[in-house]
Design a protein around this motif. Structure first.
Motif, short mmCIF file in Angstrom:
data_model
loop_
_atom_site.label_atom_id
_atom_site.label_comp_id
_atom_site.label_asym_id
_atom_site.label_seq_id
_atom_site.Cartn_x
_atom_site.Cartn_y
_atom_site.Cartn_z
N PHE A 168 0.81 -1.21 0.00
CA PHE A 168 0.00 0.00 0.00
C PHE A 168 0.85 1.26 0.00
CE2 PHE A 168 0.58 -1.32 4.38
CZ PHE A 168 0.86 -0.15 5.07
N LEU A 169 0.29 2.28 -0.60
CA LEU A 169 0.87 3.61 -0.66
C LEU A 169 -0.19 4.58 -0.17
CD1 LEU A 169 2.24 3.42 -4.31
CD2 LEU A 169 3.55 3.07 -2.21
N HIS A 170 0.24 5.58 0.58
CA HIS A 170 -0.70 6.59 1.04
C HIS A 170 -0.09 7.95 0.76
CE1 HIS A 170 -2.55 9.38 3.92
NE2 HIS A 170 -3.62 8.64 3.76
N MET A 171 -0.90 8.85 0.24
CA MET A 171 -0.42 10.20 0.00
C MET A 171 -1.50 11.21 0.35
SD MET A 171 -0.26 10.21 -4.18
CE MET A 171 1.21 11.13 -4.10
N PRO A 172 -1.09 12.39 0.82
CA PRO A 172 -2.05 13.41 1.22
C PRO A 172 -2.65 14.11 0.00
CG PRO A 172 0.16 14.23 1.51
CD PRO A 172 0.29 12.79 1.06
N THR A 173 -3.79 14.75 0.22
CA THR A 173 -4.43 15.47 -0.89
C THR A 173 -4.78 16.91 -0.56
OG1 THR A 173 -6.66 14.81 -0.25
CG2 THR A 173 -5.46 13.37 -1.78
N LEU A 174 -4.80 17.30 0.68
CA LEU A 174 -5.23 18.65 1.09
C LEU A 174 -6.65 18.89 0.59
CD1 LEU A 174 -1.88 20.50 0.33
CD2 LEU A 174 -2.65 19.56 2.50
N ALA A 175 -6.99 20.13 0.29
CA ALA A 175 -8.35 20.44 -0.17
C ALA A 175 -8.42 20.58 -1.68
CB ALA A 175 -8.84 21.73 0.48
N ALA A 176 -7.31 20.34 -2.36
CA ALA A 176 -7.23 20.55 -3.80
C ALA A 176 -8.26 19.70 -4.55
CB ALA A 176 -5.83 20.23 -4.30
N ALA A 177 -8.92 20.34 -5.49
CA ALA A 177 -9.84 19.63 -6.37
C ALA A 177 -9.51 19.96 -7.82
CB ALA A 177 -11.29 19.99 -6.04
#
Length: 188
Positions: free
Chosen positions: A130-139
Motif C-alpha cells: 500500500f501507498l498513502h499520499m495526502p491530498t489537502l483540499a485541492a480539487a
C-alpha cells in the motif's frame, strides 16, 4: 533520513550516520517479525521529513534533482526491508507533516510525493502492498496530474482525502479530479 537530518543538519555527516541508523532499524524490524506472525503485521514507513527535503530540490533543481534526492533517501529501505518476510504488508506514507499543525506545508501539486514513492518502490525488490499520499483540499486536476507518473505496480494507492479541509462538495470534486489521472485508488 528523518532521524538523521533532524538531528544532524550538516549533510557531510550523513554518510557516517545513515549506515548505523539503517542497521539499527533493520535489527528492530528483525525483532518485530520474530514475534509477530507475518499475516498479522503491517509495516508503514512515514515519509514526512523526506518529502520536506525533496521539495526544495524539486523547486531549485527540477525533477531530476528531486529524483536523485529521493533515490538517496530511499537507499536504506532496500537494506531494512530485506528483513521483512513475505506475508508482512509493507507500505509507504508520503506526508506533508504535522509538526506546525496539519498540513505543515502545502506544495503546488503531488509531484514530490510521486517521486518519493516511486523511489521507495524501486529501492526494494518485493511488492509494496500500500501507498498513502495526502491530498489537502485541492480539487484541481493539475494538482493531481503527477499521479499519471506514479508507478503503483501491484500496490494499492490510498489518498488521504477524508479530512476537514473540504467544503460542501469538495470530496466529490477531488475524487473526480483524481480519476482524471488514476482510476483505481482507495480513500483514507
Amino acid at each position: 533520513y528523518s532521524a538523521v537530518t533532524s538531528f544532524f543538519p550538516d549533510r557531510k555527516d550523513h554518510p557516517r550516520i545513515v549506515p548505523g541508523i539503517t542497521s539499527a532499524l533493520r535489527a528492530e524490524v528483525e525483532e518485530l517479525v520474530r514475534h509477530i506472525p507475518p499475516g498479522e503485521l503491517a509495516i508503514q514507513w512515514d515519509l514526512a521529513v523526506e518529502n520536506r527535503h525533496l521539495e526544495p530540490a524539486l523547486a531549485q533543481g527540477g525533477a531530476q534533482a528531486a529524483r536523485d534526492v529521493a533515490a538517496r533517501m530511499a537507499e536504506p529501505a532496500a537494506e531494512i526491508c530485506a528483513a521483512i518476510p513475505p506475508g508482512v504488508a509493507l507500505g509507504y506514507h508520503s506526508c506533508y507533516g504535522t509538526l506546525d499543525g496539519w498540513p505543515a506545508r502545502q506544495p503546488p501539486d503531488v509531484t514530490g510525493s510521486v517521486l518519493l514513492l516511486n523511489a521507495c518502490i524501486s529501492a526494494y525488490g518485493r511488492s509494496v502492498e500500500f501507498l498513502h499520499m495526502p491530498t489537502l483540499a485541492a480539487a484541481d486536476a493539475d494538482y493531481f496530474a503527477p499521479l499519471r507518473d506514479l508507478n503503483v505496480g501491484d500496490s494499492r494507492l490510498y489518498l488521504g482525502a477524508i479530512h476537514d479541509m473540504h467544503d460542501g462538495d469538495g470530496l466529490k470534486a477531488q475524487i473526480d479530479a483524481v480519476r482524471a489521472h488514476i482510476s483505481d485508488f482507495g480513500l483514507a
